[in-house]
Design a protein around this motif. Structure first.
Motif, PDB file in Angstrom:
ATOM      1  N   PRO A 198       0.626  -1.190  -0.033  1.00  0.00           N
ATOM      2  CA  PRO A 198      -0.050  -0.678  -0.231  1.00  0.00           C
ATOM      3  C   PRO A 198       0.763   1.537   0.049  1.00  0.00           C
ATOM      4  O   PRO A 198       1.240   0.889   0.949  1.00  0.00           O
ATOM      5  CB  PRO A 198      -1.166  -0.209   1.119  1.00  0.00           C
ATOM      6  N   ASN A 199       0.984   2.595  -0.741  1.00  0.00           N
ATOM      7  CA  ASN A 199       1.352   3.377  -0.393  1.00  0.00           C
ATOM      8  C   ASN A 199      -0.057   4.493  -0.339  1.00  0.00           C
ATOM      9  O   ASN A 199      -1.216   4.764  -0.221  1.00  0.00           O
ATOM     10  CB  ASN A 199       0.946   4.261  -2.687  1.00  0.00           C
ATOM     11  N   PHE A 200       0.891   5.050   1.192  1.00  0.00           N
ATOM     12  CA  PHE A 200      -0.137   5.834   1.955  1.00  0.00           C
ATOM     13  C   PHE A 200      -0.218   6.933   1.705  1.00  0.00           C
ATOM     14  O   PHE A 200      -0.268   8.050   2.045  1.00  0.00           O
ATOM     15  CB  PHE A 200       0.468   5.833   3.624  1.00  0.00           C
ATOM     16  N   THR A 201       1.007   7.503   0.490  1.00  0.00           N
ATOM     17  CA  THR A 201       0.955   8.606   0.475  1.00  0.00           C
ATOM     18  C   THR A 201      -0.509   9.328  -1.201  1.00  0.00           C
ATOM     19  O   THR A 201      -0.981   9.894  -1.169  1.00  0.00           O
ATOM     20  CB  THR A 201       2.468   9.211  -0.422  1.00  0.00           C
ATOM     21  N   ASP A 202      -0.248   8.464  -1.931  1.00  0.00           N
ATOM     22  CA  ASP A 202      -1.245   8.059  -2.670  1.00  0.00           C
ATOM     23  C   ASP A 202      -2.812   7.397  -2.458  1.00  0.00           C
ATOM     24  O   ASP A 202      -3.446   7.583  -3.644  1.00  0.00           O
ATOM     25  CB  ASP A 202      -0.805   8.642  -4.251  1.00  0.00           C
ATOM     26  N   TYR A 203      -2.372   6.434  -1.776  1.00  0.00           N
ATOM     27  CA  TYR A 203      -3.511   5.329  -1.930  1.00  0.00           C
ATOM     28  C   TYR A 203      -4.134   4.453  -2.687  1.00  0.00           C
ATOM     29  O   TYR A 203      -4.918   3.794  -2.565  1.00  0.00           O
ATOM     30  CB  TYR A 203      -4.868   6.874  -1.552  1.00  0.00           C
ATOM     31  N   SER A 204      -2.615   3.997  -3.142  1.00  0.00           N
ATOM     32  CA  SER A 204      -2.430   3.025  -4.370  1.00  0.00           C
ATOM     33  C   SER A 204      -2.731   1.986  -3.616  1.00  0.00           C
ATOM     34  O   SER A 204      -1.900   2.267  -2.326  1.00  0.00           O
ATOM     35  CB  SER A 204      -1.829   3.625  -5.462  1.00  0.00           C
ATOM     36  N   CYS A 205      -2.879   0.632  -3.964  1.00  0.00           N
ATOM     37  CA  CYS A 205      -2.157  -0.086  -3.283  1.00  0.00           C
ATOM     38  C   CYS A 205      -1.231  -1.211  -4.620  1.00  0.00           C
ATOM     39  O   CYS A 205      -2.184  -1.628  -5.510  1.00  0.00           O
ATOM     40  CB  CYS A 205      -2.851  -1.297  -2.783  1.00  0.00           C
ATOM     41  N   GLN A 206      -0.093  -1.886  -4.030  1.00  0.00           N
ATOM     42  CA  GLN A 206       0.439  -2.926  -5.628  1.00  0.00           C
ATOM     43  C   GLN A 206       0.631  -4.076  -5.127  1.00  0.00           C
ATOM     44  O   GLN A 206       0.626  -4.648  -4.143  1.00  0.00           O
ATOM     45  CB  GLN A 206       1.429  -3.210  -6.354  1.00  0.00           C
ATOM     46  N   PHE A 207      -0.320  -4.980  -5.249  1.00  0.00           N
ATOM     47  CA  PHE A 207      -0.303  -6.865  -5.298  1.00  0.00           C
ATOM     48  C   PHE A 207       0.340  -7.278  -5.917  1.00  0.00           C
ATOM     49  O   PHE A 207       0.729  -6.934  -7.719  1.00  0.00           O
ATOM     50  CB  PHE A 207      -2.329  -7.108  -5.397  1.00  0.00           C
ATOM     51  N   LYS A 208       1.169  -8.241  -5.752  1.00  0.00           N
ATOM     52  CA  LYS A 208       2.228  -9.213  -6.131  1.00  0.00           C
ATOM     53  C   LYS A 208       1.626 -10.586  -5.892  1.00  0.00           C
ATOM     54  O   LYS A 208       2.805 -11.222  -4.411  1.00  0.00           O
ATOM     55  CB  LYS A 208       3.228  -8.082  -5.668  1.00  0.00           C
ATOM     56  N   PHE A 209       1.024 -10.916  -6.691  1.00  0.00           N
ATOM     57  CA  PHE A 209       1.062 -12.501  -6.438  1.00  0.00           C
ATOM     58  C   PHE A 209       1.557 -13.731  -6.652  1.00  0.00           C
ATOM     59  O   PHE A 209       2.665 -12.961  -7.265  1.00  0.00           O
ATOM     60  CB  PHE A 209      -0.541 -13.105  -6.826  1.00  0.00           C
ATOM     61  N   GLY A 210       2.156 -14.117  -5.922  1.00  0.00           N
ATOM     62  CA  GLY A 210       3.577 -15.098  -6.245  1.00  0.00           C
ATOM     63  C   GLY A 210       4.902 -15.183  -5.672  1.00  0.00           C
ATOM     64  O   GLY A 210       5.802 -15.185  -6.321  1.00  0.00           O
ATOM     65  N   ILE A 211       5.010 -14.200  -4.799  1.00  0.00           N
ATOM     66  CA  ILE A 211       5.957 -13.488  -4.248  1.00  0.00           C
ATOM     67  C   ILE A 211       5.893 -13.209  -2.625  1.00  0.00           C
ATOM     68  O   ILE A 211       4.531 -12.627  -2.080  1.00  0.00           O
ATOM     69  CB  ILE A 211       6.432 -11.887  -5.016  1.00  0.00           C
ATOM     70  N   LEU A 212       6.327 -13.524  -1.130  1.00  0.00           N
ATOM     71  CA  LEU A 212       6.826 -13.586  -0.317  1.00  0.00           C
ATOM     72  C   LEU A 212       6.821 -12.883   0.409  1.00  0.00           C
ATOM     73  O   LEU A 212       7.457 -11.551   0.062  1.00  0.00           O
ATOM     74  CB  LEU A 212       7.191 -15.069   0.020  1.00  0.00           C
ATOM     75  N   PRO A 213       5.531 -12.183   1.131  1.00  0.00           N
ATOM     76  CA  PRO A 213       5.949 -11.131   1.471  1.00  0.00           C
ATOM     77  C   PRO A 213       6.797 -10.905   2.501  1.00  0.00           C
ATOM     78  O   PRO A 213       7.870 -11.816   2.872  1.00  0.00           O
ATOM     79  CB  PRO A 213       5.047 -10.722   2.805  1.00  0.00           C
ATOM     80  N   PRO A 214       7.925  -9.760   3.095  1.00  0.00           N
ATOM     81  CA  PRO A 214       9.190  -9.730   4.279  1.00  0.00           C
ATOM     82  C   PRO A 214       8.638 -10.615   5.275  1.00  0.00           C
ATOM     83  O   PRO A 214       7.070  -9.969   5.876  1.00  0.00           O
ATOM     84  CB  PRO A 214       9.683  -8.554   4.127  1.00  0.00           C
ATOM     85  N   GLN A 215       9.521 -10.479   6.306  1.00  0.00           N
ATOM     86  CA  GLN A 215       8.704 -10.455   8.044  1.00  0.00           C
ATOM     87  C   GLN A 215       8.524  -9.177   8.556  1.00  0.00           C
ATOM     88  O   GLN A 215       8.722  -8.021   7.470  1.00  0.00           O
ATOM     89  CB  GLN A 215      10.512 -10.891   9.156  1.00  0.00           C
ATOM     90  N   GLN A 216       7.298  -9.166   9.518  1.00  0.00           N
ATOM     91  CA  GLN A 216       6.897  -8.441   9.450  1.00  0.00           C
ATOM     92  C   GLN A 216       7.526  -6.896  10.266  1.00  0.00           C
ATOM     93  O   GLN A 216       7.348  -6.156  10.433  1.00  0.00           O
ATOM     94  CB  GLN A 216       5.560  -8.322  10.631  1.00  0.00           C
ATOM     95  N   GLU A 217       8.966  -7.501  10.924  1.00  0.00           N
ATOM     96  CA  GLU A 217       9.897  -6.871  11.715  1.00  0.00           C
ATOM     97  C   GLU A 217       9.813  -6.091  10.592  1.00  0.00           C
ATOM     98  O   GLU A 217      11.480  -4.646  10.758  1.00  0.00           O
ATOM     99  CB  GLU A 217      10.782  -7.724  12.196  1.00  0.00           C
ATOM    100  N   VAL A 218      10.555  -6.273   9.636  1.00  0.00           N
ATOM    101  CA  VAL A 218      11.259  -5.516   8.153  1.00  0.00           C
ATOM    102  C   VAL A 218      10.027  -5.249   7.386  1.00  0.00           C
ATOM    103  O   VAL A 218      10.676  -3.901   6.211  1.00  0.00           O
ATOM    104  CB  VAL A 218      12.786  -6.230   8.136  1.00  0.00           C
ATOM    105  N   ASP A 219       9.202  -5.056   7.528  1.00  0.00           N
ATOM    106  CA  ASP A 219       8.218  -4.701   6.673  1.00  0.00           C
ATOM    107  C   ASP A 219       8.067  -2.947   6.437  1.00  0.00           C
ATOM    108  O   ASP A 219       7.379  -2.418   8.015  1.00  0.00           O
ATOM    109  CB  ASP A 219       6.864  -5.262   6.421  1.00  0.00           C
ATOM    110  N   ASP A 220       8.113  -1.790   6.007  1.00  0.00           N
ATOM    111  CA  ASP A 220       7.760  -0.871   5.450  1.00  0.00           C
ATOM    112  C   ASP A 220       6.086   0.064   6.316  1.00  0.00           C
ATOM    113  O   ASP A 220       6.595   0.938   6.919  1.00  0.00           O
ATOM    114  CB  ASP A 220       8.521   0.551   5.074  1.00  0.00           C
ATOM    115  N   ALA A 221       5.932  -1.379   5.428  1.00  0.00           N
ATOM    116  CA  ALA A 221       4.584  -0.808   6.159  1.00  0.00           C
ATOM    117  C   ALA A 221       3.530  -0.595   7.185  1.00  0.00           C
ATOM    118  O   ALA A 221       2.987  -0.180   7.829  1.00  0.00           O
ATOM    119  CB  ALA A 221       3.922  -1.027   4.897  1.00  0.00           C
ATOM    120  N   LEU A 222       4.456  -1.751   7.653  1.00  0.00           N
ATOM    121  CA  LEU A 222       4.170  -1.674   9.644  1.00  0.00           C
ATOM    122  C   LEU A 222       5.025  -0.471  10.226  1.00  0.00           C
ATOM    123  O   LEU A 222       4.755  -0.162  11.097  1.00  0.00           O
ATOM    124  CB  LEU A 222       4.610  -3.257   9.484  1.00  0.00           C
ATOM    125  N   LYS A 223       5.824   0.697   9.842  1.00  0.00           N
ATOM    126  CA  LYS A 223       5.926   2.023  10.365  1.00  0.00           C
ATOM    127  C   LYS A 223       5.475   3.191   9.850  1.00  0.00           C
ATOM    128  O   LYS A 223       5.895   4.121  10.136  1.00  0.00           O
ATOM    129  CB  LYS A 223       8.052   1.438  10.035  1.00  0.00           C
TER     130      LYS A 223
END
Length: 251
Positions: A198-223
């Motif tokens: 998710p882009n919290f500036t312009d409210y767009s969002c990119q889904f990427k099926f087939g790609i594993l997400p990062p660990q929550q500790e290093v996921d920038d979206a959670l910061k």
């Protein structure tokens, strides 16, 4: 048995065009972005909204007096603020699971997800997501994403401006009722890895099926800090003067 290459038209999802004579379907496309032009009648959007809202109400035990989409957003806020983040995410995964027959999810995970190392399943869910979820997210397109092995695949969905994020006005609602539980749902219950950006500036969002997400500790979206339009952020900033005051407490 000979395997059909993913570049074959058999793996291309039908494009739907509206004309005077009705609907024309094309299965051939070499573009890196496929606009989802077909739209269901509004009655189906309303049915999907009502079903999703009812499932959310069952989880919260509470419903908003507001009708339609605004009522759904209020229930989503209720789901977020009345419990800790972990319980909100678990509840949101249960909501997503309840929208599908259990046997369908199990069969998809066992029979479809392994085909071509998961690429076919990723292609399929990208197109189904783009076609079936515009009532929730707004206009979107299927696009190409880069895979870890260096290849690319038309397994992305780009949401131009997410209606759910824009209307909820809350990073925490986005993270805990959408991004993280949706990633978990597709990976654990459909066998398809998913990274949502998710882009919290312009409210767009990119889904990427087939790609594993990062660990929550290093996921920038959670910061991410609270959105400026969040109704609680101004009051919280006035009451707190430390460095963490700007971070969304529900993210």
């Amino acid at each position: 048995m000979a395997m059909v290459p993913l570049s074959s038209p058999l793996f291309a999802w039908p494009k739907v065009y509206h004309g005077k004579s009705g609907i024309r379907v094309s299965c051939f496309s070499n573009s890196t972005s496929e606009p989802i032009e077909a739209r269901k009648p509004k009655v189906f959007d309303n049915l999907f909204l009502s079903l999703f809202r009812n499932k959310m109400v069952q989880e919260t035990g509470w419903d908003s007096e507001k009708p339609g989409y605004q009522g759904l957003i209020e229930v989503a806020h209720r789901l977020t603020v009345t419990q800790d983040n972990s319980k909100t995410r678990d509840a949101s995964v249960r909501i997503l699971k309840s929208l599908f027959p259990p046997l369908l999810l199990e069969l998809y995970r066992m029979l479809i997800a392994p085909i071509h190392s998961g690429k076919f399943a990723a292609l399929m869910v990208a197109r189904v997501t783009a076609l079936s979820c515009q009532w929730l997210m707004g206009p979107c397109t299927v696009n190409s994403v880069h895979l870890p092995n260096g290849s690319s695949l038309m397994s992305g969905v780009f949401v131009e401006k997410c209606k759910y994020l824009e209307e909820s006005k809350c990073v925490g609602v986005c993270i805990n009722t959408c991004k993280l539980p949706t990633q978990t749902f597709f990976k654990d219950h459909m066998g398809v890895p998913l990274l949502m950006e998710p882009n919290f500036t312009d409210y767009s969002c990119q889904f990427k099926f087939g790609i594993l997400p990062p660990q929550q500790e290093v996921d920038d979206a959670l910061k991410e800090p609270c959105l400026e339009i969040c109704p609680s952020s101004v009051r919280r900033n006035e009451m707190n003067h430390n460095m963490d005051a700007h971070k969304c407490p529900k993210a």
